[in-house]
Enzyme design. Structure first.
Site, PDB file in Angstrom:
ATOM      1  N   GLU A   1      14.256 156.086   1.096  1.00 24.60           N
ATOM      2  CA  GLU A   1      13.763 156.593   2.391  1.00 24.60           C
ATOM      3  C   GLU A   1      14.924 157.165   3.204  1.00 24.60           C
ATOM      4  OE1 GLU A   1      10.711 156.610   3.960  1.00 24.60           O
ATOM      5  OE2 GLU A   1       9.775 156.006   2.070  1.00 24.60           O
TER       6      GLU A   1
ATOM      7  N   ASP B   1       4.953 172.489  29.450  1.00 22.83           N
ATOM      8  CA  ASP B   1       4.613 171.416  30.399  1.00 22.83           C
ATOM      9  C   ASP B   1       4.096 170.194  29.652  1.00 22.83           C
ATOM     10  OD1 ASP B   1       5.329 173.116  32.402  1.00 22.83           O
ATOM     11  OD2 ASP B   1       3.278 173.618  33.018  1.00 22.83           O
TER      12      ASP B   1
ATOM     13  N   HIS C   1      18.834 169.519   6.272  1.00 19.64           N
ATOM     14  CA  HIS C   1      18.071 170.782   6.388  1.00 19.64           C
ATOM     15  C   HIS C   1      17.823 171.168   7.839  1.00 19.64           C
ATOM     16  CE1 HIS C   1      15.044 173.859   5.758  1.00 19.64           C
ATOM     17  NE2 HIS C   1      14.104 173.111   6.320  1.00 19.64           N
TER      18      HIS C   1
HETATM   19  C1  HEM Z   1       9.952 174.461   0.593  1.00 16.28           C
HETATM   20  C2  HEM Z   1      10.755 174.807   1.557  1.00 16.28           C
HETATM   21  C3  HEM Z   1      10.929 174.033   2.846  1.00 16.28           C
HETATM   22  C4  HEM Z   1      10.715 172.716   3.110  1.00 16.28           C
HETATM   23  C5  HEM Z   1      10.260 171.634   2.154  1.00 16.28           C
HETATM   24  C6  HEM Z   1      11.021 172.513   4.510  1.00 16.28           C
HETATM   25  C7  HEM Z   1      10.904 171.298   5.169  1.00 16.28           C
HETATM   26  C8  HEM Z   1      11.120 171.124   6.526  1.00 16.28           C
HETATM   27  C9  HEM Z   1      10.867 169.908   7.245  1.00 16.28           C
HETATM   28  C10 HEM Z   1      10.306 168.624   6.635  1.00 16.28           C
HETATM   29  C11 HEM Z   1      11.208 170.124   8.540  1.00 16.28           C
HETATM   30  C12 HEM Z   1      11.118 169.099   9.686  1.00 16.28           C
HETATM   31  C13 HEM Z   1       9.919 169.330  10.543  1.00 16.28           C
HETATM   32  C14 HEM Z   1      10.197 170.045  11.829  1.00 16.28           C
HETATM   33  O1  HEM Z   1      11.236 169.808  12.469  1.00 16.28           O
HETATM   34  O2  HEM Z   1       9.384 170.880  12.224  1.00 16.28           O
HETATM   35  C15 HEM Z   1      11.684 171.482   8.635  1.00 16.28           C
HETATM   36  C16 HEM Z   1      12.133 172.080   9.796  1.00 16.28           C
HETATM   37  C17 HEM Z   1      12.658 173.344   9.840  1.00 16.28           C
HETATM   38  N1  HEM Z   1      12.784 174.238   8.810  1.00 16.28           N
HETATM   39 FE1  HEM Z   1      12.207 173.943   6.915  1.00 16.28          FE
HETATM   40  N2  HEM Z   1      11.441 173.698   5.052  1.00 16.28           N
HETATM   41  C18 HEM Z   1      11.407 174.657   4.060  1.00 16.28           C
HETATM   42  C19 HEM Z   1      11.723 175.995   4.198  1.00 16.28           C
HETATM   43  C20 HEM Z   1      12.354 176.538   5.287  1.00 16.28           C
HETATM   44  C21 HEM Z   1      12.851 177.897   5.364  1.00 16.28           C
HETATM   45  C22 HEM Z   1      12.742 178.954   4.272  1.00 16.28           C
HETATM   46  C23 HEM Z   1      13.422 178.029   6.597  1.00 16.28           C
HETATM   47  C24 HEM Z   1      14.105 179.232   7.197  1.00 16.28           C
HETATM   48  C25 HEM Z   1      14.850 180.074   6.526  1.00 16.28           C
HETATM   49  C26 HEM Z   1      13.245 176.770   7.292  1.00 16.28           C
HETATM   50  C27 HEM Z   1      13.627 176.533   8.585  1.00 16.28           C
HETATM   51  C28 HEM Z   1      13.340 175.393   9.297  1.00 16.28           C
HETATM   52  C29 HEM Z   1      13.597 175.242  10.717  1.00 16.28           C
HETATM   53  C30 HEM Z   1      14.176 176.293  11.661  1.00 16.28           C
HETATM   54  C31 HEM Z   1      13.159 173.957  11.064  1.00 16.28           C
HETATM   55  C32 HEM Z   1      13.185 173.328  12.451  1.00 16.28           C
HETATM   56  C33 HEM Z   1      14.514 172.638  12.690  1.00 16.28           C
HETATM   57  C34 HEM Z   1      14.589 172.078  14.082  1.00 16.28           C
HETATM   58  O3  HEM Z   1      14.228 172.787  15.015  1.00 16.28           O
HETATM   59  O4  HEM Z   1      15.014 170.930  14.230  1.00 16.28           O
HETATM   60  N3  HEM Z   1      12.609 175.902   6.461  1.00 16.28           N
HETATM   61  N4  HEM Z   1      11.624 172.064   7.396  1.00 16.28           N
END
Ligand code: HEM
Length: 469
Positions: free
Chosen positions: A274, A206, A322
């Site tokens: 950026e 909500d 990513h």
């Molecule tokens: C050092 C390693 C990592 C870095 C620097 C990183 C960085 C980020 C950043 C900056 C975001 C955007 C913030 C957000 O949407 O919440 C993000 C989102 C996400 N990351 Fe990572 N991450 C890392 C490792 C991982 C790993 C190991 C996984 C899964 C195997 C993962 C899965 C996700 C998912 C599912 C999202 C959300 C995407 C969305 O819903 O739009 N990340 N990550």
């Protein structure tokens, strides 16, 4: 009645069985617990009686429930604000259950095998932090938003461990929050992190719906069955639930990543790291999704109400970004939208390592190459369908997501993708003019700047189980 699993729940108007579930569930699962300062202790049990006594005393005298945590959040929001109590979480490995002599163990086959035996292209176990070379039976998380409160809680836990027979600490890991100039939580490459989360409580959904961002383009609500499972060893598994806890220590070479952002910018535009960084991550450092616009600065709160349906050629957010690889938001092309959503997990990560530079100063030469990174932590109800699926079938898979005919394969996730020799990690395609497919350019992508240093699969059981020992 039984516990509501097929939808989110309102914790304030919860049905009786849902109340019992929340009264016995550990905090941090259905909603993140603030833990700016965090210590993880990795434990080994040498004999069952002492270990059981330890777990019973710990859970009875020091651990609170999810319900209590939710009440504490309300009290903190009230005026005058009442500060909450520290977070103490406890997870067991399969080996931990075995040594306790518990036979009704959580059924997930990957939990059984443990992370060392998973096929995620992880570096050789011998290169992991030394304590991962020992059998680990349990993990204990102690956290708070204030360092002195965390330290006091940790002291209490440590003295209980000292008094307990047959409980040894084999490893310890500190985490501490990192922030940008807006005080938002960032990871070490400098990007706002933790924004996009599956929400399991109607009150949180909500708030998102009524917030400035809205939910028209992305539904953040998820059923409880995506994060909790019955706790088979609890007195009443119909209302006593737990969650699988995935832990991975991911070291970040910040200097390499920031230098490569600049190189990528040179290859694409001749300047502007950026935008180049946003094309790698899918969001600008301040959280602005690159699929929404080609510059940062979208007003706070950080938006999450977006999808990729208007970006079928990857000319806004590259297919390799990513956040597009790890949550294609219905556009991945291999499953329907509902199927894709089942892979999302509750991420509860925390940065680790001490920075002697200012993470936000825009310089490269002073950035750390080692000893800092992300303690990736996530709650799952099915490790294979959530964490492993995301890492293996999406991040590590150069062919995901599906692209239109004639387009090059997206390549592995530039942040976390792991292939045996990084051969698939060569090119990425990005537009030099936002949204213009004619400006798409294939360029060398960034090299791997994240190294896995160890990890394990745990089960965070119900408080009812721990207290019954
Ligand atoms: C050092 C390693 C990592 C870095 C620097 C990183 C960085 C980020 C950043 C900056 C975001 C955007 C913030 C957000 O949407 O919440 C993000 C989102 C996400 N990351 Fe990572 N991450 C890392 C490792 C991982 C790993 C190991 C996984 C899964 C195997 C993962 C899965 C996700 C998912 C599912 C999202 C959300 C995407 C969305 O819903 O739009 N990340 N990550």
């Amino acid at each position: 009645m039984s516990v509501t699993l097929n939808s989110p729940i309102s914790w304030k108007n919860a049905a009786p069985d849902d109340v019992k579930m929340l009264d016995n569930l550990q905090p941090n699962i259905v909603k993140p617990h603030v833990r700016e300062f965090l210590t993880l202790l990795f434990l080994q049990f040498n004999q069952p009686v002492g270990a059981k006594n330890f777990l019973k005393t710990l859970s009875t005298s020091m651990m609170k429930s999810a319900k209590q945590h939710l009440k504490e959040i309300e009290a903190f929001k009230a005026k005058p604000a009442k500060p909450g109590t520290p977070y103490i979480g406890l997870g067991l490995t399969k080996a931990g259950y075995n040594i306790l002599g518990i036979t009704k163990t959580p059924a997930d086959g990957l939990f059984d095998k443990g992370m060392q035996k998973s096929s995620l292209n992880d570096p050789a176990v011998i290169t992991w932090d030394p304590y991962f070379q020992h059998p680990i039976h349990a993990v204990l998380l102690v956290g708070d938003m204030l360092n002195d409160k965390k330290a006091a809680a940790l002291d209490k836990v440590m003295s209980l461990i000292k008094k307990s027979k047959g409980v040894t600490i084999v490893g310890a890991q500190d985490g501490a929050g990192l922030h940008n100039d807006n005080k938002e939580g960032i990871e070490h490459f400098g990007y706002v992190d933790g924004r996009s989360q599956p929400l399991f409580l109607q009150e949180d959904i909500d708030a998102e719906e009524n917030g400035t961002d809205g939910t028209a383009n992305w539904d953040p609500g998820f059923p409880l069955k995506q994060v909790i499972v019955p706790d088979p060893a609890a007195p009443d598994p119909k209302v006593h639930f737990g969650s699988y806890f995935v832990y991975r220590k991911l070291e970040q070479n910040v200097r390499l990543f920031k230098a490569q952002e600049q190189k990528l910018a040179d290859r694409l535009f001749g300047k502007d790291e950026e935008i180049a960084g946003a094309l790698v991550v899918g969001r600008f450092e301040d959280g602005t999704p690159v699929t929404m616009q080609f510059e940062d600065g979208v007003e706070s709160p950080v938006p999450n109400n977006f999808n990729y349906f208007s970006d079928k050629s990857g000319a806004k957010c590259p297919f390799s970004g990513h956040i597009r690889k790890t949550n294609p938001r219905g556009s991945g092309g291999f499953e329907d939208h509902a199927g894709e959503r089942t892979h999302l997990m509750a991420r509860r990560g925390q940065t680790y390592g001490v920075r002697t530079d200012n993470p936000n100063d825009g310089k490269i030469a002073n950035k750390p190459e080692k000893y800092v990174g992300l303690l990736f932590m996530a709650f799952n109800s099915d490790i294979g369908n959530q964490f492993e699926f995301t890492q293996k079938n999406w991040a590590n898979n150069p062919g995901f997501p599906a692209v239109p005919p004639g387009f090059p394969a997206p390549g592995v996730d530039p942040v976390i993708g792991q292939t045996p020799n990084d051969a698939a990690r060569t090119k990425m395609e990005a537009a030099t003019q936002w949204g213009n497919p004619k400006s798409l350019k294939k360029v060398a992508t960034v090299p791997r700047a994240v190294t896995m240093k160890g990890g394990e699969y745990f089960f965070m059981p119900s408080l009812a189980f721990l207290r019954s020992l």
